[in-house]
Design an enzyme around this catalytic site. Structure first.
Site, mmCIF file in Angstrom:
data_model
loop_
_atom_site.group_PDB
_atom_site.id
_atom_site.type_symbol
_atom_site.label_atom_id
_atom_site.label_comp_id
_atom_site.label_asym_id
_atom_site.label_seq_id
_atom_site.Cartn_x
_atom_site.Cartn_y
_atom_site.Cartn_z
ATOM 1 N N CYS A 28 0.686 -1.037 0.124
ATOM 2 C CA CYS A 28 -0.457 -0.074 -0.227
ATOM 3 C C CYS A 28 0.722 0.969 -0.093
ATOM 4 O O CYS A 28 2.542 1.346 0.064
ATOM 5 C CB CYS A 28 -0.578 0.383 1.470
ATOM 6 N N ARG A 56 1.911 1.450 -5.929
ATOM 7 C CA ARG A 56 2.181 0.198 -4.623
ATOM 8 C C ARG A 56 0.698 -0.343 -4.584
ATOM 9 O O ARG A 56 0.402 -1.102 -3.869
ATOM 10 C CB ARG A 56 2.200 1.326 -3.650
ATOM 11 N N TRP A 103 -3.631 -1.848 -1.520
ATOM 12 C CA TRP A 103 -3.797 -3.260 -2.200
ATOM 13 C C TRP A 103 -4.151 -3.850 -1.445
ATOM 14 O O TRP A 103 -3.867 -4.652 -1.136
ATOM 15 C CB TRP A 103 -2.756 -3.136 -3.404
ATOM 16 N N ASN A 129 0.177 -0.210 6.916
ATOM 17 C CA ASN A 129 0.310 -0.587 4.767
ATOM 18 C C ASN A 129 1.836 -2.555 5.762
ATOM 19 O O ASN A 129 2.610 -2.022 6.419
ATOM 20 C CB ASN A 129 1.668 -0.095 4.506
ATOM 21 N N GLY A 130 0.688 -3.228 6.000
ATOM 22 C CA GLY A 130 1.583 -4.711 6.316
ATOM 23 C C GLY A 130 0.578 -5.301 7.114
ATOM 24 O O GLY A 130 -0.611 -5.618 6.095
ATOM 25 N N GLU A 511 8.243 -20.722 -18.830
ATOM 26 C CA GLU A 511 8.721 -19.838 -18.421
ATOM 27 C C GLU A 511 9.499 -19.044 -18.451
ATOM 28 O O GLU A 511 9.652 -18.090 -18.660
ATOM 29 C CB GLU A 511 8.222 -20.088 -16.879
ATOM 30 N N LYS A 515 9.319 -15.825 -21.144
ATOM 31 C CA LYS A 515 10.208 -14.530 -20.549
ATOM 32 C C LYS A 515 10.902 -14.490 -21.454
ATOM 33 O O LYS A 515 10.913 -12.639 -22.260
ATOM 34 C CB LYS A 515 10.596 -15.402 -19.898
ATOM 35 N N GLU A 518 9.641 -12.772 -25.079
ATOM 36 C CA GLU A 518 8.407 -12.048 -24.627
ATOM 37 C C GLU A 518 9.710 -10.241 -24.495
ATOM 38 O O GLU A 518 8.520 -9.184 -25.290
ATOM 39 C CB GLU A 518 7.698 -11.982 -23.232
ATOM 40 N N HIS A 534 12.188 -36.441 -30.580
ATOM 41 C CA HIS A 534 10.868 -36.240 -31.861
ATOM 42 C C HIS A 534 10.880 -35.548 -32.938
ATOM 43 O O HIS A 534 9.871 -34.418 -32.845
ATOM 44 C CB HIS A 534 9.581 -36.829 -31.501
ATOM 45 N N LYS A 637 -0.241 -5.955 -21.006
ATOM 46 C CA LYS A 637 -0.516 -6.431 -18.941
ATOM 47 C C LYS A 637 -1.248 -7.349 -19.077
ATOM 48 O O LYS A 637 -1.546 -8.539 -18.400
ATOM 49 C CB LYS A 637 -0.427 -5.654 -18.632
HETATM 50 C C1 G6P Z 1 -0.590 -11.693 -20.074
HETATM 51 C C2 G6P Z 1 1.001 -10.495 -20.140
HETATM 52 C C3 G6P Z 1 1.709 -12.203 -19.193
HETATM 53 C C4 G6P Z 1 0.445 -12.638 -18.489
HETATM 54 C C5 G6P Z 1 -0.863 -13.227 -19.420
HETATM 55 C C6 G6P Z 1 -2.183 -14.661 -18.589
HETATM 56 O O1 G6P Z 1 -0.270 -11.962 -21.734
HETATM 57 O O2 G6P Z 1 1.360 -10.356 -21.032
HETATM 58 O O3 G6P Z 1 2.282 -11.501 -18.253
HETATM 59 O O4 G6P Z 1 1.114 -13.999 -17.914
HETATM 60 O O5 G6P Z 1 -1.594 -12.033 -20.284
HETATM 61 O O6 G6P Z 1 -2.376 -12.749 -17.742
HETATM 62 P P1 G6P Z 1 -3.293 -12.945 -15.922
HETATM 63 O O7 G6P Z 1 -3.631 -11.695 -15.705
HETATM 64 O O8 G6P Z 1 -4.581 -13.748 -16.500
HETATM 65 O O9 G6P Z 1 -1.916 -13.774 -15.472
#
Ligand code: G6P
Length: 642
Positions: A28, A56, A103, A129-130, A511, A515, A518, A534, A637
């Site tokens: 927060c 935050r 948050w 915050n905590g 992953e 990454k 991406e 294969h 995002k």
């Molecule tokens: C987008 C973002 C990824 C994320 C995916 C799923 O592709 O760029 O970073 O993993 O969506 O999003 P979510 O909010 O459902 O985890």
């Protein structure tokens, strides 16, 4: 007198107040001002400072202003700019005040859970915050002694505790100190008293708290420097277990436990606001992604505190189902792969993992007594929402979700929710969210094992300790990130990569490849290592980089064969191995060594420790390639279209 001006009683999430659970907060922003100046718009400055802290958290906010012996609070769910559109905050009057941008991680973000919180007499206001871990017990005791609570938060116990000491004639300062002694957990707090206009009080343990000073004139209290940066560049950081009295331009600091004073030595902040927002523990990071990777150890630590009742409800729903599916998109889907593996391995049900965009096509019909586990950072991914609604509304499936944003759409379609402790994630490509998702699902796996008795209780405890150790392991990895940086720079210009692994580590391979693709735009594919002969092996020629995720688990010996196959064809072998590894190390051109213990418990908890270096490697490759890792091209995002 208190005025809850224009505070709506319904929640913007649509959840009725009666459905509330508690309102914990981990990440927060808090900001307070104590000043001599009468010619500045204090409420407006607080509101602007809070907006600089919105990175935050931003699901609800509020201000408290002290005005001639009264405290006025205005607070509401939503973003600061929207709420203040008609000047709700800016129009507040008063000599000093403070605010909070929240948050929520447990309990929906609704008006009454927004901060500040007050005591019964409306004389003491607190922003926090905590997490106050023992709040339920304290609340029970305070309620029994006649206190009335107006929110579901852990925070609200603090003003009531202070009120009790004040009623005994104890000074404001000592009342706050007394209250703090009752608290277990993490906190950064600012406290103000309507009848003490000379100073406000701040204190911290584990949660951040900084102080800004204009000597002889003004003090600022903030959870981070950007809040006061346009107003002063002189700052102080409060240490754990310290408390400070903020006068009008003067600070007194002392230790809460010993009472020993510390002479404040302010330093000059050189950063821009942007740089300050990207800083952590006094270190400035070039990108949010790098900062967020450095938050991973503390976020895992926060994640370990999933409230027992939430965890039990989640685990029992999964156990009661006859068919269990797990679904998500992107990085969250790879967290599903790790989670599904762990739940099944520890004696839970077999789980089918389905990409959310494929969900309804793969399941034209669903058997009765189905349960869908949905994993999402945003809680707003359109395909994940669709999968969840399809399962729930058409087939009556139960929905358990692991989501980072409290009150998001997916939480509203869920029977049980575990909120991840990642806090707001600014970098588009998810990373700290992944680590908390995997941690949360592993906690579920261990709880199912405990409830079903599939693993002896003593062993569950040892796995749990090993999971807790991932905090230290990820910290160690960060301390040695320069080695990963060197490797990333060696590889950053390579056009193609394979990421290979078996079992649990397949999630890490997926992953790691995602990454790199991406944010560094290298073409990277992940495969189950056994499947690599294969087809994928056809591309291997001298220097083709093949990354192996190779913890010393039950897959290790079989993985050696795959390493040999790739090596024999000239592949450059990069392996992520345990620190004590020898065999795969000898066969590798490069290794990333993960400092885990050499026992079955640590090895079983390898999911986060073995993926984390790959996320760091992708970050450094992106930076080396002069790309923007926070906003990679063509990506969003939160993907809210199908
Ligand atoms: C987008 C973002 C990824 C994320 C995916 C799923 O592709 O760029 O970073 O993993 O969506 O999003 P979510 O909010 O459902 O985890």
């Amino acid at each position: 007198m208190i005025r809850f001006s224009k505070v709506r009683s319904e929640s913007f999430t649509g959840i009725d107040d009666n459905d509330l659970e508690r309102g914990f907060l981990i990440m927060c922003g808090i900001f307070g001002i104590m000043t001599k100046r009468t010619d500045i718009p204090i409420a407006k400055l607080i509101r602007e400072g809070l907006q600089r802290l919105e990175y935050r958290g931003y699901d609800s906010c509020g201000l408290a202003m002290a005005n001639n012996g009264t405290i006025e609070v205005r607070k509401k769910a939503g973003k600061i700019a929207d709420i203040n559109k008609d000047g709700l905050f800016d129009s507040m009057q008063g000599q000093y005040g403070m605010g909070h941008t929240r948050w929520a991680t447990h309990g929906p973000p609704i008006d009454k859970n927004s901060h500040p919180h007050l005591d019964c007499k409306n004389k003491v206001a607190v922003v926090h915050n905590g997490i106050i871990e023992n709040y339920q017990q304290l609340r029970k005791e305070l309620t029994a002694r006649g206190h009335t609570f107006r929110s579901d938060t852990d925070t609200e116990v603090i003003p009531h505790l202070i009120e009790e000491s004040l009623a005994k004639g104890i000074s404001f300062k000592d009342s706050v100190r007394e209250a703090i002694k009752y608290l277990t957990g993490a906190y950064g707090i600012v406290v103000m008293h309507a009848d003490t206009p000379d100073f406000m009080i701040v204190a911290r343990k584990e949660s951040p708290l900084t102080i800004g000073i204009v000597p002889g004139e003004t003090c600022f209290a903030a959870s981070d420097i950007p809040a006061f940066l346009p107003l002063t560049r002189q700052a102080l950081i409060l240490d754990d277990d310290e408390m400070a009295l903020l006068y009008k331009g003067k600070v007194e600091i002392f230790n809460v436990i010993t009472g020993k004073p510390r002479t404040p030595k302010p330093f000059q902040v050189q950063w821009s606001i942007d740089a300050a927002q990207k800083s952590l523990d006094g270190v400035e990071y070039k990108w949010f992604m790098h900062k967020e990777l450095h938050e991973v150890p503390r976020k895992i630590k926060d994640q370990l505190r999933v409230p027992q009742e939430q965890l039990d409800a989640f685990a029992k729903t999964v156990m009661a189902a006859e068919h269990v599916y797990i679904t998500a998109a992107g990085t969250a889907f790879y967290a599903c792969l790790a989670g599904k593996f762990q739940i099944t391995k520890f004696g839970g049900p077999y789980i089918e993992a389905l990409l959310c965009s494929e969900f309804r096509d793969a399941l034209p019909t669903m058997p009765p007594k189905s349960c869908v586990i949905a994993v999402s950072q945003s809680g707003e991914t359109a395909d994940t929402i669709e999968a969840v609604r399809y399962a729930r509304e058409k087939f009556g499936a139960k929905v358990c979700s692991v989501v980072n944003v409290q009150g998001s759409s997916i939480t509203r379609y869920s029977d049980n929710v575990i909120i991840t402790a990642a806090g707001p994630e600014m970098a588009v490509a998810s990373q700290k969210a992944y680590c908390t998702q995997v941690t949360a699902l592993t906690i579920v796996a261990l709880r199912i094992a405990e409830l079903k008795g599939t693993v002896p209780k003593a062993d569950v405890a040892k796995y749990r300790v090993a999971l807790e150790k991932t905090v230290d392991v990820t910290n160690e990895i960060l301390k040695n990130e320069d080695k990963i940086k060197q490797l990333a720079e060696t590889l950053a210009k390579k056009q193609n990569f394979y990421f290979l692994a078996r079992g649990l580590s397949l999630a890490a391979a997926c992953e790691g490849a995602l990454k790199l693709k991406e944010i560094s735009y290298n073409h990277a594919e992940a495969y189950a290592a056994g499947e690599s002969k294969h087809g994928p092996i056809a591309l291997i020629e001298k220097g083709f980089p093949v990354v192996f995720v190779a913890p010393p688990d039950e897959t290790y010996d079989r993985l050696i064969g795959n390493v040999q196959e790739m090596k024999a064809r000239g592949g450059t072998i990069i392996s992520v191995v345990a620190e004590f590894d020898t065999k795969i190390t000898e066969m590798s051109d490069y290794t990333i060594r993960v400092p885990i213990d050499n026992d079955k418990y640590a090895i079983a908890m390898s999911a986060v420790p073995f993926v984390f270096p790959l996320q760091i490697m992708a970050y450094f490759a992106s930076d080396f390639n002069k790309l923007d890792p926070d906003k990679p091209r063509n990506l969003a995002k939160s993907v809210t279209v199908k």
